[in-house]
Structure formats: structure tokens, C-alpha cells
Motif scaffolding. Structure first.
Motif, mmCIF file in Angstrom:
data_model
loop_
_atom_site.group_PDB
_atom_site.id
_atom_site.type_symbol
_atom_site.label_atom_id
_atom_site.label_comp_id
_atom_site.label_asym_id
_atom_site.label_seq_id
_atom_site.Cartn_x
_atom_site.Cartn_y
_atom_site.Cartn_z
ATOM 1 N N PHE A 2 3.782 5.418 -0.934
ATOM 2 C CA PHE A 2 3.319 4.796 0.297
ATOM 3 C C PHE A 2 4.115 3.511 0.489
ATOM 4 N N ILE A 63 6.530 12.037 5.131
ATOM 5 C CA ILE A 63 5.678 11.877 6.311
ATOM 6 C C ILE A 63 5.709 10.410 6.717
ATOM 7 N N ILE A 77 -4.052 8.277 5.529
ATOM 8 C CA ILE A 77 -3.347 8.393 4.251
ATOM 9 C C ILE A 77 -4.240 9.076 3.227
ATOM 10 N N ILE A 80 -4.378 12.780 4.037
ATOM 11 C CA ILE A 80 -3.103 13.438 3.716
ATOM 12 C C ILE A 80 -2.953 13.619 2.212
ATOM 13 N N ILE A 93 4.798 8.930 1.812
ATOM 14 C CA ILE A 93 4.189 8.494 3.063
ATOM 15 C C ILE A 93 4.700 7.097 3.393
ATOM 16 N N THR A 95 4.709 4.074 6.624
ATOM 17 C CA THR A 95 3.915 3.701 7.784
ATOM 18 C C THR A 95 4.668 2.701 8.652
#
Length: 181
Positions: A2, A63, A77, A80, A93, A95
């Protein structure tokens, strides 16, 4: 993993501080990069690993989520990660908060799935600008833009509120290439 620029900076400084404190208390050298961090953010816990991807599995997937609402982004999140865990997928992931950040992320890079979750006309503008730059686009809105999503050939469109079932259905349809609203 992330990622968000400001969150990454925070995590790295937080992580280094935790290592210094642990070293001072124990007298050991704890420089292990794989130690997960546990961060509580709006009552959602993320276990972040600075060296490896979040989930191990057969396939890697990237993603990106574009949402200006931190609590919604955190919830997505979580959904997912749950879906990826069930599918045994390795995911990454990233953002962003708006079209400018999303455009920079899309430039010169192909994402497996792009998720746009912005309210109103701002979401419409972002989704219509992102569509030509991404193979699979999931668009989430507070307004019913189903007809526009169909005309734009968006992989999947649904209206807020975001639920685990809606997100999982959207991810499945986007991966199968079924354009459904």
C-alpha cells in the motif's frame, strides 16, 4: 504494498523510530525490514510490510484507488485485501486523491485495475479522463451515472455506499472483462 507519498514518508520515519526505541531498550540491532507495522487509521488496521507485497500468491496485480475520502479509501483497501486473500493473489495497492495524482500515476504505466471513487461531476470527469488510459476501470459514485458508464465502456460501475459484496463483484467482473453496471 500500500503506497501513498505522505503515508510512505510517515511509515518510514515511524518504522525507523520504532527500531531505534527497540534497540535502545533491548541493546540488540533490530534492522529487519520485514517487520510488519500495525497502524490504526480511522479504526481500520493495516499491516504493512516495507519489503514484500501484502499477499503472497500465484499472480501479481497492481491496483490504484483514486478517492479523496480517507475513510472510504481505507474501507476499500480492506475489502480488496479480503478479496485478494480469498483468491490467493499477490497485490500492490496505490492510492491518490484526485485526477492530477491519478494522471501522474497512469502516465507510462499500465495498472491491472483503476478504481475511481469520487463524488458527483468530479468523479465523472476523472472517470472519463482515466478511461482511455486504463484497461479496467471501476467507477464508484454517489450519483447514478450508469448510462454514462455504459457509454464509456467502464468495466464496472456501482453507486455508493461501498460494500464488500459490491467491491468483490466489481473486481471479479473487471478481471473477467465483463462490462456491467
Amino acid at each position: 504494498l500500500f503506497r501513498s507519498a505522505s503515508l510512505n514518508t510517515f511509515l518510514i520515519s515511524f518504522y525507523k523510530k520504532q527500531i531505534r526505541m527497540a534497540n535502545a531498550k533491548s541493546g540488540q540491532n533490530l534492522q529487519n525490514e520485514a517487520t510488519p507495522l500495525k497502524i490504526w487509521q480511522k479504526n481500520v488496521m493495516f499491516e504493512l510490510n516495507l519489503r514484500t507485497h501484502i499477499r503472497k500468491g500465484e499472480h501479481g496485480m497492481e491496483i490504484i484507488i483514486c478517492d479523496d475520502n480517507l475513510s472510504e479509501r481505507s474501507l476499500m483497501i480492506d475489502y480488496i485485501l479480503k478479496w485478494a486473500s480469498e483468491k490467493h493473489l499477490e497485490i500492490q495497492i496505490n492510492t491518490c486523491k484526485d485526477w492530477m495524482e491519478l494522471a501522474a500515476a497512469l502516465e507510462g504505466r499500465e495498472w491491472d485495475i483503476v478504481i475511481v471513487s469520487l463524488d458527483g461531476v468530479r468523479g465523472l470527469d476523472t472517470a472519463s479522463s482515466a478511461q482511455p488510459l486504463s484497461r479496467r476501470l471501476i467507477w464508484i459514485s454517489d450519483l447514478d451515472f450508469g448510462v454514462q458508464a455504459y457509454r464509456m465502456c467502464v468495466s464496472y460501475f456501482f453507486m455508493k455506499p461501498v460494500s464488500c459484496q459490491k467491491m468483490q463483484r466489481a473486481l471479479e467482473c473487471a478481471l473477467k472483462g465483463q462490462g456491467t453496471t
